[in-house]
Enzyme design. Structure first.
Site, mmCIF file in Angstrom:
data_model
loop_
_atom_site.group_PDB
_atom_site.id
_atom_site.type_symbol
_atom_site.label_atom_id
_atom_site.label_comp_id
_atom_site.label_asym_id
_atom_site.label_seq_id
_atom_site.Cartn_x
_atom_site.Cartn_y
_atom_site.Cartn_z
ATOM 1 N N ASP A 90 0.826 -1.213 0.000
ATOM 2 C CA ASP A 90 0.000 0.000 0.000
ATOM 3 C C ASP A 90 0.863 1.267 0.000
ATOM 4 O O ASP A 90 1.889 1.340 0.678
ATOM 5 C CB ASP A 90 -0.889 0.028 1.238
ATOM 6 N N HIS A 101 -1.126 4.632 -0.414
ATOM 7 C CA HIS A 101 -2.132 5.505 0.201
ATOM 8 C C HIS A 101 -1.805 6.998 0.116
ATOM 9 O O HIS A 101 -1.877 7.721 1.113
ATOM 10 C CB HIS A 101 -2.376 5.105 1.659
ATOM 11 N N ASP A 159 -6.399 7.489 -1.102
ATOM 12 C CA ASP A 159 -7.086 7.653 0.190
ATOM 13 C C ASP A 159 -6.087 7.807 1.345
ATOM 14 O O ASP A 159 -5.023 7.211 1.363
ATOM 15 C CB ASP A 159 -8.043 6.490 0.493
ATOM 16 N N ARG A 160 -6.500 8.634 2.302
ATOM 17 C CA ARG A 160 -5.795 8.921 3.542
ATOM 18 C C ARG A 160 -4.609 9.850 3.385
ATOM 19 O O ARG A 160 -4.472 10.790 4.128
ATOM 20 C CB ARG A 160 -5.377 7.625 4.245
ATOM 21 N N ASN A 173 -8.513 -2.654 -2.649
ATOM 22 C CA ASN A 173 -9.907 -2.423 -2.265
ATOM 23 C C ASN A 173 -10.269 -0.936 -2.230
ATOM 24 O O ASN A 173 -11.443 -0.572 -2.290
ATOM 25 C CB ASN A 173 -10.198 -3.066 -0.904
ATOM 26 N N HIS A 189 -3.818 -8.123 -3.846
ATOM 27 C CA HIS A 189 -3.894 -7.078 -2.826
ATOM 28 C C HIS A 189 -4.278 -7.625 -1.460
ATOM 29 O O HIS A 189 -3.602 -7.370 -0.460
ATOM 30 C CB HIS A 189 -4.894 -5.993 -3.220
ATOM 31 N N ARG A 244 -13.993 -7.033 8.728
ATOM 32 C CA ARG A 244 -14.094 -5.862 7.856
ATOM 33 C C ARG A 244 -15.494 -5.705 7.256
ATOM 34 O O ARG A 244 -15.837 -4.632 6.760
ATOM 35 C CB ARG A 244 -13.089 -5.956 6.712
ATOM 36 N N HIS A 247 -2.471 -4.738 2.005
ATOM 37 C CA HIS A 247 -3.781 -4.633 2.657
ATOM 38 C C HIS A 247 -3.774 -4.468 4.173
ATOM 39 O O HIS A 247 -4.740 -3.973 4.734
ATOM 40 C CB HIS A 247 -4.616 -5.855 2.272
#
Length: 303
Positions: free
Chosen positions: A50, A52, A81-82, A110, A160, A207, A234
């Site tokens: 990842d 991110h 994201d993030r 994801n 992933h 999750r 992940h």
């Protein structure tokens, strides 16, 4: 579109014009649509987890692992994201892919879907930077064309998230219609959401998507498909990587100090021509190498 110019702009963590992004995404789709659900990769290759949106840490990754113009890379998803620079991060990798499709391989995570990016930062980032959602829409169309898995040297399987109870053989993955928004359930969702756990078989995932899977599941999948290793991303690893199940599966995490507060180091995994394995770890880029922006308001939930 001048791809070298676009790469130069993005390498400085700057954003191209909206029109250039549309051209870049369209060109990337032309390339990705010809790639299979299972990428066949000949080593050597460097495997990354990842990212991110942590652009300046991606630069640190390339400083450690080698220039993306000279080194083969496989990224296992979750580019957005993030982090503060999800757009620049994803577009930079996409531009490198367009420049040299065989050197840069990109899998779907994801977070590469419309629903998740509308909640965890990427959509808001695009709107803030361009005043509308067009750029987000161009990028999410690319998401739908990203490959799902990779097979390195017919021995190392990369994905992933993890495995699916619906998938027994790698050949079955080729039958999935991946060119769609990420479904809520089914084998495509499972492979992007599932996690290994210290159990023997299958369990429900906390999750709310995918499954947890254990030692026997990995052992059977590897034996059936002639594999020596599964690599996946992940999940945050404080040391950058974590082996499980007698080193038949490894999680690789490539976002140091995740979300700018986790304090973890990051890692990449170099696979040699003879399938040798070498991990390299790195810390977050120092303050003098990165631009600090005001935090975006996004949910405090680690996916």
């Amino acid at each position: 579109m001048d791809i070298d110019k676009v790469i130069e702009v993005l390498s400085k963590c700057q954003t191209p014009s909206e029109y250039e992004i549309k051209q870049l995404c369209n060109k990337a789709i032309e390339i990705l649509i010809e790639e299979a659900n299972v990428l066949r990769i000949v080593p050597p290759v460097t495997i990354c987890g990842d990212i991110h949106g942590q652009f300046f840490d991606l630069v640190e990754l390339f400083d450690l692992g080698g220039s993306p113009f000279e080194t083969n890379y496989l990224f296992m998803g979750d580019f957005v994201d993030r982090g503060y620079y999800s757009l620049e991060t994803f577009l930079y990798l996409l531009a490198l892919k367009v420049k040299n499709p065989r050197r840069i391989s990109i899998l779907r995570g994801n977070h590469e879907c419309r629903q998740i990016t509308k909640v965890y930062g990427f959509y808001l980032e695009c709107v803030k930077k361009y005043g509308n959602g067009n750029v987000w829409r161009y990028c999410t169309e690319v998401f739908d064309h990203l490959s799902l898995t990779a097979l390195i040297g017919n021995s190392i399987f990369s994905v992933h998230g993890g495995l699916s109870p619906s998938i027994k053989t790698i050949n079955q993955i080729s039958l999935i219609n991946r060119k769609q928004e990420l479904p809520h359930e089914g084998p495509m969702s499972d492979m992007l959401w599932s996690d290994p756990e210290s159990i023997q078989n299958w369990g429900m995932s906390p999750r709310g998507a995918g499954f947890i899977f254990g030692n026997e599941v990995v052992k059977n999948f590897n034996r059936t498909n002639g594999l020596s290793l599964i690599t996946r991303a992940h999940q945050l690893c404080m040391d950058g990587f974590q082996y499980m199940f007698d080193e038949s599966l490894v999680t690789v995490w490539s976002a140091p100090n995740y979300f700018y507060r986790s304090g973890n180091i990051a890692a990449i995994l170099e696979i040699g021509e003879n399938l040798t394995r070498q991990f390299k770890t790195f810390k977050a880029a120092p303050k003098e190498k990165r631009i600090v922006k005001v935090k975006m308001s996004i949910p405090k939930y680690f996916l």
